[in-house]
Design a protein around this motif. Structure first.
Motif, PDB file in Angstrom:
ATOM      1  N   TRP A 289       0.823  -1.211   0.000  1.00  0.00           N
ATOM      2  CA  TRP A 289       0.000   0.000   0.000  1.00  0.00           C
ATOM      3  C   TRP A 289       0.857   1.261   0.000  1.00  0.00           C
ATOM      4  O   TRP A 289       0.579   2.213  -0.744  1.00  0.00           O
ATOM      5  N   ASN A 290       1.899   1.277   0.819  1.00  0.00           N
ATOM      6  CA  ASN A 290       2.761   2.463   0.842  1.00  0.00           C
ATOM      7  C   ASN A 290       3.414   2.710  -0.514  1.00  0.00           C
ATOM      8  O   ASN A 290       3.483   3.848  -0.983  1.00  0.00           O
ATOM      9  N   LYS A 291       3.889   1.654  -1.137  1.00  0.00           N
ATOM     10  CA  LYS A 291       4.522   1.797  -2.448  1.00  0.00           C
ATOM     11  C   LYS A 291       3.534   2.308  -3.488  1.00  0.00           C
ATOM     12  O   LYS A 291       3.858   3.193  -4.308  1.00  0.00           O
ATOM     13  N   THR A 292       2.317   1.775  -3.463  1.00  0.00           N
ATOM     14  CA  THR A 292       1.323   2.156  -4.462  1.00  0.00           C
ATOM     15  C   THR A 292       0.834   3.580  -4.231  1.00  0.00           C
ATOM     16  O   THR A 292       0.714   4.372  -5.175  1.00  0.00           O
ATOM     17  N   LEU A 293       0.550   3.928  -2.990  1.00  0.00           N
ATOM     18  CA  LEU A 293       0.085   5.277  -2.683  1.00  0.00           C
ATOM     19  C   LEU A 293       1.179   6.325  -2.876  1.00  0.00           C
ATOM     20  O   LEU A 293       0.893   7.492  -3.170  1.00  0.00           O
ATOM     21  N   SER A 294       2.445   5.911  -2.716  1.00  0.00           N
ATOM     22  CA  SER A 294       3.558   6.862  -2.811  1.00  0.00           C
ATOM     23  C   SER A 294       3.837   7.324  -4.230  1.00  0.00           C
ATOM     24  O   SER A 294       4.742   8.141  -4.435  1.00  0.00           O
ATOM     25  N   SER A 311      -7.243   8.876   1.580  1.00  0.00           N
ATOM     26  CA  SER A 311      -8.423   8.015   1.691  1.00  0.00           C
ATOM     27  C   SER A 311      -9.121   7.903   0.339  1.00  0.00           C
ATOM     28  O   SER A 311      -9.614   6.830  -0.029  1.00  0.00           O
ATOM     29  N   CYS A 312      -9.160   9.001  -0.400  1.00  0.00           N
ATOM     30  CA  CYS A 312      -9.732   8.966  -1.751  1.00  0.00           C
ATOM     31  C   CYS A 312      -8.853   8.145  -2.688  1.00  0.00           C
ATOM     32  O   CYS A 312      -9.362   7.341  -3.485  1.00  0.00           O
ATOM     33  N   LEU A 313      -7.546   8.334  -2.595  1.00  0.00           N
ATOM     34  CA  LEU A 313      -6.643   7.577  -3.469  1.00  0.00           C
ATOM     35  C   LEU A 313      -6.753   6.080  -3.180  1.00  0.00           C
ATOM     36  O   LEU A 313      -6.766   5.251  -4.104  1.00  0.00           O
ATOM     37  N   TYR A 314      -6.833   5.719  -1.919  1.00  0.00           N
ATOM     38  CA  TYR A 314      -7.059   4.314  -1.536  1.00  0.00           C
ATOM     39  C   TYR A 314      -8.305   3.764  -2.208  1.00  0.00           C
ATOM     40  O   TYR A 314      -8.300   2.671  -2.782  1.00  0.00           O
ATOM     41  N   ARG A 315      -9.380   4.516  -2.180  1.00  0.00           N
ATOM     42  CA  ARG A 315     -10.649   4.042  -2.730  1.00  0.00           C
ATOM     43  C   ARG A 315     -10.567   3.891  -4.247  1.00  0.00           C
ATOM     44  O   ARG A 315     -11.270   3.068  -4.841  1.00  0.00           O
ATOM     45  N   MET A 316      -9.692   4.651  -4.894  1.00  0.00           N
ATOM     46  CA  MET A 316      -9.540   4.579  -6.355  1.00  0.00           C
ATOM     47  C   MET A 316      -8.811   3.327  -6.809  1.00  0.00           C
ATOM     48  O   MET A 316      -8.865   2.984  -7.998  1.00  0.00           O
ATOM     49  N   LEU A 317      -8.105   2.665  -5.901  1.00  0.00           N
ATOM     50  CA  LEU A 317      -7.187   1.602  -6.302  1.00  0.00           C
ATOM     51  C   LEU A 317      -7.772   0.205  -6.110  1.00  0.00           C
ATOM     52  O   LEU A 317      -7.031  -0.754  -5.935  1.00  0.00           O
ATOM     53  N   PHE A 318      -9.098   0.089  -6.171  1.00  0.00           N
ATOM     54  CA  PHE A 318      -9.749  -1.212  -6.014  1.00  0.00           C
ATOM     55  C   PHE A 318     -10.408  -1.711  -7.293  1.00  0.00           C
ATOM     56  O   PHE A 318     -10.166  -2.823  -7.744  1.00  0.00           O
ATOM     57  N   PHE A 319     -11.267  -0.889  -7.860  1.00  0.00           N
ATOM     58  CA  PHE A 319     -12.079  -1.357  -8.978  1.00  0.00           C
ATOM     59  C   PHE A 319     -11.594  -0.772 -10.293  1.00  0.00           C
ATOM     60  O   PHE A 319     -11.208   0.383 -10.345  1.00  0.00           O
ATOM     61  N   PRO A 320     -11.646  -1.607 -11.381  1.00  0.00           N
ATOM     62  CA  PRO A 320     -12.110  -2.986 -11.390  1.00  0.00           C
ATOM     63  C   PRO A 320     -11.095  -3.914 -10.724  1.00  0.00           C
ATOM     64  O   PRO A 320      -9.894  -3.759 -10.895  1.00  0.00           O
ATOM     65  N   LEU A 321     -11.621  -4.884  -9.986  1.00  0.00           N
ATOM     66  CA  LEU A 321     -10.736  -5.820  -9.298  1.00  0.00           C
ATOM     67  C   LEU A 321     -10.313  -6.952 -10.231  1.00  0.00           C
ATOM     68  O   LEU A 321     -10.939  -7.193 -11.272  1.00  0.00           O
ATOM     69  N   LYS A 322      -9.252  -7.633  -9.874  1.00  0.00           N
ATOM     70  CA  LYS A 322      -8.740  -8.721 -10.692  1.00  0.00           C
ATOM     71  C   LYS A 322      -9.692  -9.904 -10.645  1.00  0.00           C
ATOM     72  O   LYS A 322     -10.132 -10.321  -9.579  1.00  0.00           O
ATOM     73  N   LEU A 323      -9.989 -10.438 -11.798  1.00  0.00           N
ATOM     74  CA  LEU A 323     -10.765 -11.671 -11.884  1.00  0.00           C
ATOM     75  C   LEU A 323      -9.863 -12.816 -12.328  1.00  0.00           C
ATOM     76  O   LEU A 323     -10.307 -13.941 -12.452  1.00  0.00           O
ATOM     77  N   TYR A 324      -8.598 -12.494 -12.582  1.00  0.00           N
ATOM     78  CA  TYR A 324      -7.689 -13.528 -13.074  1.00  0.00           C
ATOM     79  C   TYR A 324      -6.889 -14.152 -11.931  1.00  0.00           C
ATOM     80  O   TYR A 324      -6.738 -13.582 -10.852  1.00  0.00           O
ATOM     81  N   GLU A 325      -6.371 -15.352 -12.201  1.00  0.00           N
ATOM     82  CA  GLU A 325      -5.608 -16.118 -11.217  1.00  0.00           C
ATOM     83  C   GLU A 325      -4.361 -16.682 -11.899  1.00  0.00           C
ATOM     84  O   GLU A 325      -4.234 -16.629 -13.116  1.00  0.00           O
ATOM     85  N   LYS A 326      -3.450 -17.237 -11.104  1.00  0.00           N
ATOM     86  CA  LYS A 326      -2.230 -17.852 -11.636  1.00  0.00           C
ATOM     87  C   LYS A 326      -2.265 -19.336 -11.316  1.00  0.00           C
ATOM     88  O   LYS A 326      -2.359 -19.725 -10.144  1.00  0.00           O
TER      89      LYS A 326
END
Length: 767
Positions: A289-294, A311-326
């Motif tokens: 989270w720190n790396k992504t928000l920074s 708090s707004c930036l956090y909320r922006m970093l969710f959707f669309p969420l990943k539907l893929y897997e490894k």
């Protein structure tokens, strides 16, 4: 009483100084995030309609404490008093509801397993909510639950009081579910089929839960009855496992993962927590989270401004969420909600382009382009597997909202420089969707035959929200034209979409100087009430939607009679009382109420159609009014609190408006390279770009009073435009802004300073 007396004895202004404490350097931006921002909402009044997402950026699975009933979109509300379980969720909004959910809940004493029997009182005083960690004390059971997430798994820890009756309940939810307890492996497996639509018939969310203690006892249950078998498949099943007598402070750890593909793939996903403690999972999550928000670091704002920003930036970093897997070989795969098969490649879900084309996706293109590149590849798979691009995905096609705004999502990404994916297939998809009705009204273009023949979707042909559709189709046609031009498409094709992007003019009513529904015979709808919500428009009225000419504001200025009249019309939005006509809905919808109580006239920032309107003064020579109203909206409508939004947050869009605006500019017209200037909130902001360069927005005199731009330099050179180029930012460098409490009514007033409009584009096709 002592606390009250203390407050009375404090020096005047002390509390204000605490709230306005300045943050001069942000080291760990995640520490400023409040995941509870926006959670104090109801169906009748939205302050965000969010839930605390305990997850990683764009993770496949989120976790949230569940205070609502099973199937209730309001799964967590701040004012609730009891928790019913800890739920894996993929819900983009309460209005769309959830899919693939299940929950876990510790209990003591009796074997309580139905959600009303097992619920426990809790208090926010004993709740810790971080993006990467959640903890709460369940008072009825004297148990503390902790959660730390990975992308597809999570670590749980239950700390019990001294007891000989410690249980953990697993609820696979109704609408058909499966559960199996495997005591020899301290394991529970199962699946949930619960969804709210947009899935293939064989949809399942498979889960696996592994505990670090052996079971003293184990049961399955169906509905309200315990069952004898350890394996159960029924309408609504679950499991309850018991642990041997525990001393106070004893812990039970559980690792949980899920998959849309299979139990085996869920086991594969569980490896994300292998050899990890809850602390190490939380620490890794905190670092992510720190790396992504920074990517964006702000300096010189009040503590509330910094908290609101992150708090707004956090909320922006969710959707669309990943539907893929490894899979076991490391190959990227996904379950397709369109054909029900396991396919190769990326896929994302849980976003409505009607909301997010405006600012969320342009922000990804600016700050997180590699993430959006994966999303573009996911769109290719949407098209190949389903035959159409989604306009609202959750996880597959959902018939919600209007427009064909996938065109904007695709075009803006490519035009902002994203490469390395099959843009030609995506362009083919745009052409198909733009010229056909889809399998449901919100896919393709509803009313397209009328639109292509008449230049608008008529009011009197039983296609609802027809004027809104027309305006959005015209903008979408502009983005197809721009992308087609970049791809070297044939001249006749470009000319067609360049002509169609002018269809907005067909709905302009010169009498009211507003957009108005038009009948099939060419007459305007009558009677016409510009304050009527819905009907010809979508979740708004004519005063809100008339500005939806993102690509040709100069054309709208000309229709309204010139700059002076245009500015007067903009001013009127804030001056008029919040009058409304709710007769189309038969009652006051929450979007209306949020406009009414905001104290900004007809300005309805709580919904998306008007959010760009504040920036339009830049197109008419009065940019200082943009600067004033941007600050007013930020000051009045956003707080880092449970009631911190002014309407539905909507998948990061309303947050993106704030984050962009705090930087000092906004994406009025995705599909161009321009961000329209507002006013920077912070004294200094550094955007750490993905290409390794940095762009600095410096406004050292910025303050609550000093909100007006007096002058600007870009990389040391005088800069007089009312916009800044995406590509100038990507080069790195800095823009320096001198700020004052007095507006500069000279800078930015000449037409040469105005942002892009199609009408003044010298390179557009000749009629």
């Amino acid at each position: 009483m002592k606390k009250v007396l203390l407050l009375l004895l404090l020096p005047a202004g002390f509390l204000g100084r605490v709230q306005s404490q300045m943050i001069n350097k942000v080291v760990d931006p995640v520490d400023y995030v409040n995941p509870l921002m926006g959670t104090q909402s109801t169906g009748g009044l939205s302050n965000g309609n969010t839930f605390p997402s305990i997850a990683l950026p764009w993770g496949m699975n989120f976790w949230t404490p569940q205070t609502g009933n099973m199937g209730d979109g309001w799964q967590y509300t701040y004012t609730a008093e009891k928790i019913k379980g800890f739920k894996q969720t993929h819900q983009p909004s309460p209005w769309m509801n959830d899919y693939g959910e299940f929950s876990i809940m510790p209990v003591t004493g009796e074997m309580r397993f139905t959600e009303n029997d097992r619920q426990s009182w809790f208090s926010h005083k004993a709740e810790v909510v971080k993006p990467y960690y959640y903890s709460v004390y369940l008072a009825d059971y004297d148990v503390t639950t902790e959660i730390a997430p990975t992308e597809r798994a999570a670590s749980f820890r239950f700390t019990f009081a001294k007891t000989d009756s410690a249980f953990v309940v697993v609820d696979a939810y109704d609408k058909e579910s499966y559960i199996k307890v495997i005591p020899s492996e301290n394991k529970i497996i199962g699946y949930s089929t619960r969804n709210s639509g947009g899935v293939a018939k064989n949809f399942k969310n498979y889960f696996v839960i592994v505990f670090d203690r052996p079971f003293l006892g184990q049961h399955t249950w169906s509905g309200k009855q315990l069952a004898d078998s350890l394996e159960l498949h029924d309408k609504h099943v679950g499991a309850i496992v018991q642990f041997s007598a525990l001393q106070r402070g004893s812990v039970v750890n559980a690792r949980v993962a899920s998959s849309f593909i299979s139990i085996e793939q869920a086991e594969q996903n569980l490896k994300e927590t292998d050899h990890s403690t809850l602390e190490s999972v939380a620490t890794k999550g905190r670092d992510i989270w720190n790396k992504t928000l920074s990517r964006i670091l702000v300096e010189g704002g009040t503590i509330d401004q910094v908290r609101t920003f992150y708090s707004c930036l956090y909320r922006m970093l969710f959707f669309p969420l990943k539907l893929y897997e490894k899979d076991a070989s490391g190959r990227i795969v996904h379950y397709s909600p369109y054909n029900g098969k396991v396919e190769a490649g990326y896929l994302f879900a849980g976003t409505g382009f009607w909301d997010t084309f405006r600012a969320l996706y342009p922000f990804l293109n600016l700050v997180y382009p590699s993430v959006n590149k994966e999303m573009q590849e996911g769109l290719i798979n949407d098209y190949k597997e389903g035959g159409w691009l989604p306009e609202w995905s959750s996880p597959g096609y959902r018939s919600v909202m209007v427009g064909n705004n996938s065109a904007s999502i695709v075009a803006d990404a490519y035009l902002k420089g994203l490469r390395g994916y099959d843009i030609h297939t995506l362009y083919d998809a745009l052409l198909k969707d733009a010229n056909n009705e889809g399998p449901i009204p919100a896919v393709g273009r509803d009313g397209v035959a009328y639109y292509n023949k008449l230049g608008y979707v008529p009011y009197d042909v039983k296609i609802n929200e027809n004027a809104a559709r027309t305006l959005e189709y015209a903008y979408d046609d502009f983005t197809i034209y721009k992308l087609g031009k970049a791809l070297g498409r044939p001249a006749e094709e470009l000319k067609l979409y360049a002509q169609r992007c002018q269809n907005y003019k067909n709905l302009f009513d010169p009498e009211h100087k507003l957009m108005r529904g038009k009948n099939q015979d060419g007459s305007f709808q009558s009677p016409f009430n510009p304050f009527k919500w819905g009907d010809a428009f979508t979740e708004g009225n004519s005063w809100h939607y008339s500005w939806s000419v993102f690509h040709d504001i100069q054309g709208l200025v000309d229709l309204m009679g010139g700059r002076k009249t245009f500015v007067q019309m903009l001013d009127s939005v804030f001056i008029m009382p919040p009058t409304f006509d709710d007769s189309y809905y038969g009652g006051v919808i929450h979007e209306i109420r949020e406009m009414q109580i905001a104290g900004m006239g007809q300005y309805a920032h709580g919904n998306q159609p008007i959010q760009h309107m504040i920036y339009l003064y830049n197109y008419a020579g009065e940019p200082w009014k943009t600067q004033y109203w941007v600050r007013e909206a930020m000051r009045k409508l956003y707080k880092p609190t449970p009631d911190g939004y002014c309407g539905d947050e909507d998948n990061g869009q309303t947050s993106a408006w704030y984050v962009f605006s705090a930087l000092g500019f906004y994406s009025v017209c995705p599909g161009t390279d321009q961000y329209v200037l507002g006013t920077p909130l912070f004294k200094k902001t550094t955007i750490n770009l993905e290409n390794g360069k940095s762009f600095v927005i410096s406004a050292p005199a910025s303050s609550e009073k000093n909100l007006y731009i007096q002058g600007a330099t870009l990389n040391g050179q005088p800069y007089g435009k009312n916009w800044i180029s995406h590509f100038d930012i990507q080069k790195g460098g800095r823009i320096d802004l001198s700020m004052s409490a007095v507006p500069n009514k000279v800078r930015g007033t000449e037409s040469s300073a105005y942002p892009y409009s199609f009408s003044t584009d010298k390179d557009k096709p000749i009629k």
